[in-house]
Design an enzyme around this catalytic site. Structure first.
Site, PDB file in Angstrom:
ATOM      1  N   TYR A 172      25.794  -0.568 -18.629  1.00  0.00           N
ATOM      2  CA  TYR A 172      25.172  -0.871 -19.917  1.00  0.00           C
ATOM      3  C   TYR A 172      24.637  -2.301 -19.993  1.00  0.00           C
ATOM      4  O   TYR A 172      24.382  -2.814 -21.075  1.00  0.00           O
ATOM      5  CB  TYR A 172      26.177  -0.640 -21.057  1.00  0.00           C
ATOM      6  N   SER A 199      35.063 -31.631 -30.085  1.00  0.00           N
ATOM      7  CA  SER A 199      34.763 -30.503 -29.187  1.00  0.00           C
ATOM      8  C   SER A 199      33.989 -29.398 -29.889  1.00  0.00           C
ATOM      9  O   SER A 199      33.019 -28.849 -29.354  1.00  0.00           O
ATOM     10  CB  SER A 199      36.063 -29.928 -28.615  1.00  0.00           C
ATOM     11  N   HIS A 233      22.125  19.409 -47.633  1.00  0.00           N
ATOM     12  CA  HIS A 233      23.470  19.910 -47.331  1.00  0.00           C
ATOM     13  C   HIS A 233      23.481  20.715 -46.025  1.00  0.00           C
ATOM     14  O   HIS A 233      24.316  21.601 -45.840  1.00  0.00           O
ATOM     15  CB  HIS A 233      24.010  20.788 -48.470  1.00  0.00           C
ATOM     16  N   SER A 279      24.637  20.020 -16.486  1.00  0.00           N
ATOM     17  CA  SER A 279      26.020  20.467 -16.399  1.00  0.00           C
ATOM     18  C   SER A 279      26.379  20.663 -14.933  1.00  0.00           C
ATOM     19  O   SER A 279      25.534  21.067 -14.127  1.00  0.00           O
ATOM     20  CB  SER A 279      26.205  21.787 -17.164  1.00  0.00           C
ATOM     21  N   SER A 280      27.648  20.394 -14.608  1.00  0.00           N
ATOM     22  CA  SER A 280      28.084  20.576 -13.222  1.00  0.00           C
ATOM     23  C   SER A 280      28.257  22.044 -12.878  1.00  0.00           C
ATOM     24  O   SER A 280      28.309  22.410 -11.697  1.00  0.00           O
ATOM     25  CB  SER A 280      29.404  19.830 -12.993  1.00  0.00           C
ATOM     26  N   LYS A 306      20.479  21.648 -20.943  1.00  0.00           N
ATOM     27  CA  LYS A 306      19.709  20.419 -21.169  1.00  0.00           C
ATOM     28  C   LYS A 306      20.339  19.730 -22.382  1.00  0.00           C
ATOM     29  O   LYS A 306      20.019  20.056 -23.519  1.00  0.00           O
ATOM     30  CB  LYS A 306      18.234  20.715 -21.439  1.00  0.00           C
ATOM     31  N   ASN A 307      21.244  18.825 -22.138  1.00  0.00           N
ATOM     32  CA  ASN A 307      22.035  18.236 -23.220  1.00  0.00           C
ATOM     33  C   ASN A 307      21.369  16.984 -23.800  1.00  0.00           C
ATOM     34  O   ASN A 307      20.671  16.262 -23.082  1.00  0.00           O
ATOM     35  CB  ASN A 307      23.428  17.862 -22.704  1.00  0.00           C
TER      36      ASN A 307
END
Length: 434
Positions: free
Chosen positions: A5, A95, A142, A263-264, A270-271
């Site tokens: 990151y 300081s 809603h 996904s494995s 397709k996330n």
């Protein structure tokens, strides 16, 4: 920050090397101001500027003995100088004057990186909003279908939120970045406010109105409040994309690159991984607000309980914020908006015209009350929803009106008519925001 990151433009700003270089920058500008006010002999700042070198290894070595990073820094500089020159280094300051003023410059540099990424993100969001301005989508209320609206207006609402936070950041950058060179407990025992003001002008920041030996931490709490709201805005848009990405909604999809796998074990997946990642990072960014608020409360206006937390969270905060904005820019640019699916839901929805028909009838039916007409439209919408036939909704209302001796004819509305009804104000809304 872990490499996954890391924002490469942020990392160097918060390195030890740059921190001590910024300490030196503060000290040199102070020496220059002292010379201008004839409080020390002339030529000292130039000699130190030409001679002093930052050696982080040496600073670390000295700190093993002093257990005080600023003293270690000062010693590493003065040992490079003749005694008659070095004795004026760190003259009249404490300081925290150096630490906090340098911290302000690090934050200033970080905000410049953040705002550059922010502007790129906003431009991407604006372009997607403009691109879909006339695309009809079913608005939700809603979580349920409500009535048609502009898909672009949906995005524009998010853009407006980000615009507000961008203005907040700009205001903070211009007005609340402050330094202090006021000495122990902020008394100006050796230095003067004029010297402090002179240094601040050279550094392009303001002077802290009342320093307490440290710069009051409500400043940082305000900044992290703003960036936490940015994190909220990021997550709000990310969650909307995730909702629209559902298999049973399927209105948008994050870009899926060649070779990418979702996904494995399930090759069809397709996330919405970017939006989920951004949701998690937003939570991380907001967690820093608690630290910033608690750091505002220090014993007798000054202690260093804030210092350890700031060493940890500030570099991470600006790095993650920059990373998140950059990643979201890419996500928006690659976002696939399935316009056929989006608009088909409007055209096939059975009772999107309930509000329009209700208000048409209120204006044109003389014998029925609003409550009567609401009941007619509601009953028809519930029945039509069960039968999923768009024309049935109008027919049910019309038939009920006949049984009640009303001769009003409801208008039939095609796709262009829908745009005239539901998108008629969209240009004004866009103009108001953009």
């Amino acid at each position: 920050m872990i490499p996954r990151y890391e924002a490469k433009a942020i990392t160097p700003i918060w390195s030890d090397e740059n921190k001590f270089k910024t300490f030196l920058q503060i000290e040199l500008e102070l020496l220059s101001a002292l010379e201008e006010k004839k409080m020390i002999p002339s030529g000292i700042s130039k000699t130190i500027r030409d001679t002093a070198k930052i050696n982080t290894a040496r600073i670390d070595e000295i700190e093993l003995t002093t257990r005080h990073d600023v003293i270690a820094f000062c010693t590493s500089i003065t040992e490079q100088l003749p005694t008659e020159i070095g004795k004026y280094f760190h003259y009249g300051v404490t300081s925290s004057d150096v630490i906090d003023s340098a911290l302000t410059l690090q934050i200033k540099a970080s905000l410049e990186v953040v705002m550059k990424s922010y502007d790129s993100f906003m431009e991407a969001l604006k372009l997607r909003a403009l691109e879909t301005k006339m695309l009809m989508t079913l608005g939700r209320s809603h979580g349920m279908y409500a009535e048609p609206m502009s898909f672009g207006q949906k995005l524009l609402g998010h853009y407006a939120e980000f615009k507000r936070r961008r203005e907040d950041l700009e205001h903070f950058y211009k007005n609340e970045l402050t330094i202090q060179l006021s000495g122990a407990v902020g008394n100006y025992t050796i230095l003067t406010p004029d010297i402090e003001e002179s240094v601040a002008k050279k550094l392009g920041v303001k002077v802290e109105d009342v320093s307490t030996q440290i710069i009051p931490r409500d400043r940082l709490a305000k900044l992290i409040s703003i960036t936490s709201l940015v994190a909220n805005a990021i997550e709000r848009l990310a969650v909307e994309i995730r909702h629209l990405h559902h298999s049973d909604v399927k209105e948008v999809a994050e870009g899926f690159r060649p070779g990418q796998k979702g996904s494995s074990t399930m090759p069809h997946k397709k996330n919405p991984i970017a939006s989920e990642n951004l949701t998690g990072l937003s939570r991380f960014l907001r967690s820093h607000l608690t630290l910033a608020l608690e750091n505002s409360i220090l014993w007798h206006e000054r202690d260093i309980s804030h210092s350890s937390a700031e060493r940890l969270y500030l570099p991470d905060h600006f790095g993650i914020l920059t990373y998140a904005l950059d990643r979201f820019t890419t996500t928006l640019n690659l976002l696939d908006i399935d316009e056929k699916v989006v608009e088909a839901k409007v055209l096939n929805h059975t009772h999107y015209l309930s509000s329009f028909y209700l208000h048409f009838l209120i204006k044109n039916c003389e014998s029925l009350t609003r409550e009567d007409l609401y009941a007619v439209v509601q009953a028809a919408s519930f029945d039509a929803d069960a039968k999923t036939n768009p024309q049935r909704f109008r027919d049910l209302i019309q038939n009920e009106l006949k049984t009640r001796k009303e001769t009003v004819t409801l208008p039939e509305v095609n796709a262009d008519g829908l745009r005239n009804i539901y998108l008629k104000s969209v240009d004004q809304i866009f103009n108001r925001v953009l």
